[in-house]
Design a protein around this motif. Structure first.
Motif, PDB file in Angstrom:
ATOM      1  N   MET A   1      27.640  25.460  30.980  1.00 24.68           N
ATOM      2  CA  MET A   1      27.486  24.003  31.083  1.00 24.68           C
ATOM      3  C   MET A   1      28.609  23.406  31.941  1.00 24.68           C
ATOM      4  O   MET A   1      29.759  23.812  31.805  1.00 24.68           O
ATOM      5  N   ASN A   2      28.268  22.475  32.811  1.00 26.07           N
ATOM      6  CA  ASN A   2      29.306  21.819  33.617  1.00 26.07           C
ATOM      7  C   ASN A   2      30.223  20.997  32.727  1.00 26.07           C
ATOM      8  O   ASN A   2      29.782  20.411  31.751  1.00 26.07           O
ATOM      9  N   LYS A   3      31.476  20.929  33.105  1.00 27.33           N
ATOM     10  CA  LYS A   3      32.399  20.049  32.374  1.00 27.33           C
ATOM     11  C   LYS A   3      32.121  18.606  32.763  1.00 27.33           C
ATOM     12  O   LYS A   3      31.769  18.341  33.906  1.00 27.33           O
ATOM     13  N   PRO A   4      32.267  17.663  31.838  1.00 24.82           N
ATOM     14  CA  PRO A   4      32.057  16.267  32.212  1.00 24.82           C
ATOM     15  C   PRO A   4      33.056  15.831  33.272  1.00 24.82           C
ATOM     16  O   PRO A   4      34.200  16.279  33.267  1.00 24.82           O
ATOM     17  N   LEU A   5      32.582  15.000  34.171  1.00 21.06           N
ATOM     18  CA  LEU A   5      33.481  14.446  35.174  1.00 21.06           C
ATOM     19  C   LEU A   5      34.386  13.431  34.494  1.00 21.06           C
ATOM     20  O   LEU A   5      33.947  12.654  33.678  1.00 21.06           O
ATOM     21  N   SER A   6      35.625  13.437  34.848  1.00 22.06           N
ATOM     22  CA  SER A   6      36.558  12.480  34.274  1.00 22.06           C
ATOM     23  C   SER A   6      36.644  11.252  35.152  1.00 22.06           C
ATOM     24  O   SER A   6      36.971  11.379  36.314  1.00 22.06           O
ATOM     25  N   PRO A   7      36.327  10.078  34.624  1.00 21.94           N
ATOM     26  CA  PRO A   7      36.498   8.897  35.448  1.00 21.94           C
ATOM     27  C   PRO A   7      37.961   8.719  35.820  1.00 21.94           C
ATOM     28  O   PRO A   7      38.839   9.077  35.035  1.00 21.94           O
ATOM     29  N   SER A   8      38.205   8.162  36.981  1.00 26.94           N
ATOM     30  CA  SER A   8      39.564   8.114  37.496  1.00 26.94           C
ATOM     31  C   SER A   8      40.502   7.299  36.610  1.00 26.94           C
ATOM     32  O   SER A   8      41.688   7.544  36.583  1.00 26.94           O
ATOM     33  N   PHE A   9      39.916   6.353  35.837  1.00 28.25           N
ATOM     34  CA  PHE A   9      40.802   5.504  35.042  1.00 28.25           C
ATOM     35  C   PHE A   9      41.121   6.112  33.678  1.00 28.25           C
ATOM     36  O   PHE A   9      41.863   5.549  32.911  1.00 28.25           O
ATOM     37  N   ILE A  10      40.509   7.266  33.351  1.00 30.15           N
ATOM     38  CA  ILE A  10      40.923   7.966  32.138  1.00 30.15           C
ATOM     39  C   ILE A  10      41.911   9.035  32.564  1.00 30.15           C
ATOM     40  O   ILE A  10      41.568   9.968  33.268  1.00 30.15           O
ATOM     41  N   THR A  11      43.141   8.868  32.177  1.00 29.45           N
ATOM     42  CA  THR A  11      44.178   9.740  32.715  1.00 29.45           C
ATOM     43  C   THR A  11      44.626  10.803  31.735  1.00 29.45           C
ATOM     44  O   THR A  11      45.024  11.878  32.131  1.00 29.45           O
ATOM     45  N   SER A  12      44.547  10.535  30.447  1.00 32.44           N
ATOM     46  CA  SER A  12      45.052  11.545  29.536  1.00 32.44           C
ATOM     47  C   SER A  12      43.903  12.205  28.793  1.00 32.44           C
ATOM     48  O   SER A  12      42.895  11.580  28.490  1.00 32.44           O
ATOM     49  N   ALA A  13      44.082  13.490  28.482  1.00 30.16           N
ATOM     50  CA  ALA A  13      43.036  14.235  27.786  1.00 30.16           C
ATOM     51  C   ALA A  13      42.761  13.601  26.427  1.00 30.16           C
ATOM     52  O   ALA A  13      41.639  13.613  25.945  1.00 30.16           O
ATOM     53  N   ALA A  14      43.796  13.013  25.819  1.00 37.91           N
ATOM     54  CA  ALA A  14      43.621  12.396  24.501  1.00 37.91           C
ATOM     55  C   ALA A  14      42.668  11.213  24.563  1.00 37.91           C
ATOM     56  O   ALA A  14      42.002  10.887  23.595  1.00 37.91           O
ATOM     57  N   ASP A  15      42.582  10.559  25.736  1.00 34.60           N
ATOM     58  CA  ASP A  15      41.673   9.424  25.880  1.00 34.60           C
ATOM     59  C   ASP A  15      40.211   9.880  25.940  1.00 34.60           C
ATOM     60  O   ASP A  15      39.300   9.115  25.667  1.00 34.60           O
TER      61      ASP A  15
ATOM     62  N   VAL B   1       6.774  -1.732  29.645  1.00 31.74           N
ATOM     63  CA  VAL B   1       7.885  -1.211  30.451  1.00 31.74           C
ATOM     64  C   VAL B   1       9.192  -1.693  29.824  1.00 31.74           C
ATOM     65  O   VAL B   1       9.459  -2.891  29.769  1.00 31.74           O
ATOM     66  N   VAL B   2       9.992  -0.750  29.336  1.00 30.19           N
ATOM     67  CA  VAL B   2      11.227  -1.102  28.628  1.00 30.19           C
ATOM     68  C   VAL B   2      12.388  -1.233  29.611  1.00 30.19           C
ATOM     69  O   VAL B   2      13.114  -2.219  29.612  1.00 30.19           O
ATOM     70  N   CYS B   3      12.578  -0.224  30.440  1.00 35.20           N
ATOM     71  CA  CYS B   3      13.658  -0.251  31.433  1.00 35.20           C
ATOM     72  C   CYS B   3      13.505   0.940  32.365  1.00 35.20           C
ATOM     73  O   CYS B   3      12.601   1.757  32.197  1.00 35.20           O
ATOM     74  N   GLY B   4      14.370   1.023  33.336  1.00 36.48           N
ATOM     75  CA  GLY B   4      14.446   2.201  34.189  1.00 36.48           C
ATOM     76  C   GLY B   4      15.744   2.926  33.913  1.00 36.48           C
ATOM     77  O   GLY B   4      16.573   2.475  33.109  1.00 36.48           O
ATOM     78  N   MET B   5      15.908   4.061  34.560  1.00 35.63           N
ATOM     79  CA  MET B   5      17.205   4.750  34.499  1.00 35.63           C
ATOM     80  C   MET B   5      17.441   5.521  35.794  1.00 35.63           C
ATOM     81  O   MET B   5      16.525   6.156  36.329  1.00 35.63           O
ATOM     82  N   ALA B   6      18.662   5.400  36.287  1.00 40.40           N
ATOM     83  CA  ALA B   6      19.112   6.199  37.428  1.00 40.40           C
ATOM     84  C   ALA B   6      19.939   7.336  36.854  1.00 40.40           C
ATOM     85  O   ALA B   6      20.739   7.128  35.933  1.00 40.40           O
ATOM     86  N   LEU B   7      19.746   8.538  37.384  1.00 38.07           N
ATOM     87  CA  LEU B   7      20.466   9.714  36.850  1.00 38.07           C
ATOM     88  C   LEU B   7      20.809  10.652  38.002  1.00 38.07           C
ATOM     89  O   LEU B   7      19.961  10.901  38.874  1.00 38.07           O
ATOM     90  N   GLY B   8      22.021  11.122  38.012  1.00 39.65           N
ATOM     91  CA  GLY B   8      22.423  12.056  39.077  1.00 39.65           C
ATOM     92  C   GLY B   8      23.911  12.335  38.994  1.00 39.65           C
ATOM     93  O   GLY B   8      24.547  12.083  37.964  1.00 39.65           O
ATOM     94  N   TYR B   9      24.448  12.845  40.074  1.00 37.98           N
ATOM     95  CA  TYR B   9      25.881  13.151  40.133  1.00 37.98           C
ATOM     96  C   TYR B   9      26.626  11.957  40.716  1.00 37.98           C
ATOM     97  O   TYR B   9      26.226  11.410  41.768  1.00 37.98           O
ATOM     98  N   GLU B  10      27.686  11.565  40.031  1.00 33.00           N
ATOM     99  CA  GLU B  10      28.450  10.391  40.459  1.00 33.00           C
ATOM    100  C   GLU B  10      29.076  10.589  41.838  1.00 33.00           C
ATOM    101  O   GLU B  10      29.649  11.639  42.133  1.00 33.00           O
ATOM    102  N   ASP B  11      28.965   9.556  42.644  1.00 31.33           N
ATOM    103  CA  ASP B  11      29.752   9.490  43.881  1.00 31.33           C
ATOM    104  C   ASP B  11      31.092   8.880  43.479  1.00 31.33           C
ATOM    105  O   ASP B  11      31.212   7.661  43.312  1.00 31.33           O
ATOM    106  N   THR B  12      32.085   9.738  43.299  1.00 26.45           N
ATOM    107  CA  THR B  12      33.356   9.259  42.750  1.00 26.45           C
ATOM    108  C   THR B  12      34.104   8.369  43.741  1.00 26.45           C
ATOM    109  O   THR B  12      35.022   7.651  43.352  1.00 26.45           O
ATOM    110  N   GLY B  13      33.666   8.380  45.006  1.00 21.57           N
ATOM    111  CA  GLY B  13      34.321   7.535  45.996  1.00 21.57           C
ATOM    112  C   GLY B  13      33.696   6.151  46.108  1.00 21.57           C
ATOM    113  O   GLY B  13      34.213   5.292  46.836  1.00 21.57           O
TER     114      GLY B  13
END
Ligand SMILES: Cc1cc2nc3c(=O)[nH]c(=O)nc-3n(C[C@H](O)[C@H](O)[C@H](O)COP(=O)(O)O)c2cc1C
Length: 234
Positions: free
Chosen positions: A1-15, A201-213
């Motif tokens: 399984m891929n590891k979750p991508l860490s958003p840039s604003f989460i800096t510590s593993a404890a977060d 129709v309840v809603c839509g959803m976009a799903l894919g790999y984040e463009d971190t830039g």
């Protein structure tokens, strides 16, 4: 399984203790395709969500290829023309109480602030809103519907499955954004997807790999303090 991508604003593993803490709405994606097997895996995990009497309400429709192009093109045209349809269901209280309006404004400020779009820039805001109807160019585009006979309980059950899908995706290195804007054009969507009138129709959803830039993915929303929604009554 891929590891979750860490958003840039989460800096510590404890977060970053859980998928729920890491998840946020992502509105900019890379063109990397999502393997069919991975999507199906996420959906099956999402459908482990609990539901009243285990009825498991709702459907997830992946819209792809020429049909997706047709859907997005018609939605964008309708939005640009200011077309209005009767919505299948009400979402927000109308009028919105001030306390909720403040949260709505803060969320909009977080989004448009990340993009550098000023409050008075109607064209800039409209352009971002229009991207809803292209599923933010995500590799996977979903429309989520429910049998129209269901009341709020069914929506509650489906909401758990939708969140389950977000978390299943998150834990596999994918990102998502729910798209309630789709619910503004239920008839158009039913027409393109050839769904019966009994599908709400309840809603839509976009799903894919984040463009971190992507600047839009720097959007960071806050939450109300706990005493705004939790009280112990003795
Ligand atoms: C049912 C639902 C519908 C949503 N619709 C939209 C939408 O149409 N467009 C959009 O950009 N974000 C949409 N969002 C994302 C919310 O704006 C977002 O969840 C909220 O601001 C909290 O931010 P976060 O998801 O990053 O924690 C939707 C979220 C949910 C749960």
């Amino acid at each position: 399984m891929n590891k979750p991508l860490s958003p840039s604003f989460i800096t510590s593993a404890a977060d970053a203790e859980s998928s729920a803490q890491l998840r946020r709405s992502v509105r900019g994606f890379t063109s990397q395709p999502v393997a069919d097997a991975l999507l199906l895996d996420c959906l099956q995990e999402a459908r482990r969500a609990p539901s009243g009497a285990n009825l498991q309400p709702g459907y997830f429709w992946q819209v792809a290829g020429a049909r997706r192009e047709q859907l997005s093109s018609r939605l964008q045209q309708a939005y640009a023309a200011g077309a209005q349809e009767a919505e299948d269901y009400g979402y927000f209280p109308n009028p919105l109480p001030l306390s909720l309006r403040k949260r709505q404004v803060a969320a909009a400020q977080a989004l448009y602030g990340a993009l550098g779009v000023e409050r008075g820039d109607a064209a800039g805001r409209g352009a971002q809103f229009g991207r809803n109807f292209r599923f933010f160019d995500a590799p996977v585009a979903l429309i989520i519907s429910i049998d129209s006979g269901f009341g709020p309980g069914g929506y509650m059950d489906l909401g758990m499955a939708i969140y389950g899908l977000m978390l299943a995706a998150q834990s596999r290195g994918l990102a998502t954004c729910a798209i309630g804007a789709m619910a503004s054009y239920p008839g158009l969507i039913r027409d393109v997807l050839v769904l019966p009138a009994t599908q709400t129709v309840v809603c839509g959803m976009a799903l894919g790999y984040e463009d971190t830039g992507a600047a839009v993915n720097q959007t960071l929303t806050a939450r109300a303090e706990i005493d705004a929604y939790f009280k112990r009554l003795d």
